[in-house]
Write an enzyme that holds these catalytic residues in place. Structure first.
Site, PDB file in Angstrom:
ATOM      1  N   GLU A 286       0.275   3.656  -0.304  1.00  0.00           N
ATOM      2  CA  GLU A 286       1.318   2.942  -1.022  1.00  0.00           C
ATOM      3  C   GLU A 286       0.745   2.245  -2.250  1.00  0.00           C
ATOM      4  O   GLU A 286      -0.201   1.460  -2.135  1.00  0.00           O
ATOM      5  CB  GLU A 286       1.956   1.869  -0.132  1.00  0.00           C
ATOM      6  N   CYS A 287       1.305   2.537  -3.418  1.00  0.00           N
ATOM      7  CA  CYS A 287       0.999   1.809  -4.653  1.00  0.00           C
ATOM      8  C   CYS A 287      -0.519   1.745  -4.890  1.00  0.00           C
ATOM      9  O   CYS A 287      -1.122   2.751  -5.242  1.00  0.00           O
ATOM     10  CB  CYS A 287       1.623   0.420  -4.618  1.00  0.00           C
ATOM     11  N   GLY A 288      -1.158   0.593  -4.694  1.00  0.00           N
ATOM     12  CA  GLY A 288      -2.598   0.509  -4.905  1.00  0.00           C
ATOM     13  C   GLY A 288      -3.368   1.500  -4.055  1.00  0.00           C
ATOM     14  O   GLY A 288      -4.405   2.019  -4.471  1.00  0.00           O
TER      15      GLY A 288
ATOM     16  N   SER B 276       2.954   7.253  -2.772  1.00  0.00           N
ATOM     17  CA  SER B 276       4.019   6.800  -3.667  1.00  0.00           C
ATOM     18  C   SER B 276       3.741   5.366  -4.092  1.00  0.00           C
ATOM     19  O   SER B 276       2.975   4.644  -3.448  1.00  0.00           O
ATOM     20  CB  SER B 276       5.375   6.870  -2.959  1.00  0.00           C
TER      21      SER B 276
END
Length: 431
Positions: A318-320, A409
């Site tokens: 997720e993200c990072g 994502s």
């Protein structure tokens, strides 16, 4: 039966008024008086809850009528009323901002609002602001905490302007405000002397105990929690957790454990490998862009995530967590750092916000609710498997990439919004 707890939603007319400082000061003050304190955060947020956990000594969960859902919010509030003496809910943005707003949450559960008003550039006008916040919705207003007060005389003028509205407390201007960076406050573990700073905030809060004690009690009840089963029995889930990977909802971890998973934490920053017995891997968001050099040299960690992928171990990034799997990450100074290279493409930090808002991710088990908040952009030749949906207008949101067992994502999922979908993501069912 327990008597219940006094509860308030700490809100303001806008961001930047001092909601977090006031909530932290009040939590620490009540805690030092021997009360059992529980703090919640309204709306998606990872960083404020870390600070508020330090202030209150207890985990801080999210309350959000859409992402968390009305019934889970109700269960958490009533559980807290049974286990504590004081409940503080820090609002989000301005009191009436967003749909649903902090005001909507306060009205849904009958929680009075404690308005934080930055009085640094006004005096008697505080009364007009307080009435506007109370009457626009309307909401039940428990009182006002005036922030950035210059003197006792200034506080007296503010108090007189409120008329029938109680001045529950006031804080003087802070010489050393809580430090911030691009995604919000600096992480508590990085702030030297944080507990002393929280104690000073509590000491500086001029507190009207009579007004606090006049608040009604939120009655406890024992609503039943959803039985999610144990689809992850026997599964070990390895979770990256350090200063670069720290955006973790406590409710997400609680859900994984309630579904039977054993959680194992490891630190990519310390070049720790993915545990070899892991049945799944979770790479949450955080601040990898602040640790590019260290992560680029973490060869053991990079090799281990490749090996897990080759073995077909489910990986949720997720993200990072997704950013460190790209070929490279270019920081805000324009320096490019090689990353793990599991997801072809390049991540570049931006000066402006690149994504923000509540989103839902479609899955075979139904939508998973969550949000996005990031300053970087990913350029990749990999086609998106699907896209999240923006809740405000139904528009296309964040891309969701699938490469073998990897799901990646910018979307941050709130796991309890769809336990079967989360179990499937981590190998507890068909993905």
């Amino acid at each position: 039966m327990d008597k219940g707890a006094r509860a308030v939603l700490v809100a303001a007319m806008a961001s930047g008024q001092g909601k977090t400082s006031v909530t932290a000061a009040l939590a620490r003050k009540l805690l030092r008086q021997g009360l059992r304190v529980r703090v919640f955060k309204c709306g998606p947020d990872f960083i404020d809850p870390m600070l508020l956990e330090r202030a209150s000594g207890a985990p801080v969960h999210t309350l959000d009528l859409w992402m968390v859902g009305v019934e889970e919010c109700r269960r958490r509030l009533h559980d807290a009323a049974r286990e504590s003496d004081a409940i503080l809910i820090e609002g989000v943005m301005g009191l009436y901002d967003g749909a649903p707003s902090a005001a909507d949450l306060a009205r849904e559960f009958g929680v009075p609002v404690l308005a934080v008003i930055d009085a640094s550039a006004m005096a008697q006008t505080v009364g007009a602001v307080a009435r506007g916040l109370r009457d626009y919705g309307p909401v039940e207003l428990a009182g006002v905490v005036a922030n950035r007060i210059a003197s006792q005389g200034h506080a007296n003028m503010v108090a007189s302007s409120l008329r029938e509205i109680p001045l529950v407390g006031w804080l003087a201007r802070q010489d050393t405000p809580l430090p911030e960076r691009h995604l919000g406050l600096v992480l508590p573990g990085e702030v030297e002397g944080l507990d002393a700073m929280l104690d000073r905030l509590a000491d500086g809060l001029h507190f009207n105990e009579d007004a606090w004690n006049a608040l009604p009690l939120l009655a406890p009840s024992a609503p039943e929690w959803q039985d999610v089963g144990r689809p992850l029995d026997g599964h070990t889930i390895a979770i990256a957790r350090d200063a670069a990977f720290c955006f973790l909802y406590p409710a997400n971890l609680d859900l994984l454990q309630s579904m039977g998973a054993q959680l194992r934490y490891f630190s990519p920053l310390a070049d720790e490998p993915v545990p070899p017995d892991a049945d799944a891997v979770f790479l949450p968001g955080g601040y990898p862009e602040l640790h590019c050099e260290t992560l680029s040299r973490a060869g053991q960690w990079q090799s281990s995530i490749h090996a897990a992928h080759v073995r077909g171990v489910p990986i949720l990034a997720e993200c990072g967590g997704m950013m460190v799997l790209a070929d490279g990450l270019t920081d805000k100074e324009g320096r490019r750092w090689p990353m793990a290279g599991l997801l072809p493409g390049e991540v570049r930090m931006q000066a402006r916000l690149a994504g923000l808002g509540a989103h839902a991710r479609p899955t075979d088990q139904g939508p998973v609710r969550g949000h996005t908040f990031h300053y970087s952009l990913l350029e990749t030749p990999v086609p998106a498997q699907s896209y999240t949906v923006k809740t405000g207008n139904g528009a296309q949101g964040e891309a969701v990439y699938r490469i073998g067992s990897l799901t990646a994502s910018y979307f941050h999922a709130y796991f309890p919004s769809n336990p079967p979908a989360i179990a499937a993501l981590f190998g507890g069912g068909a993905p």
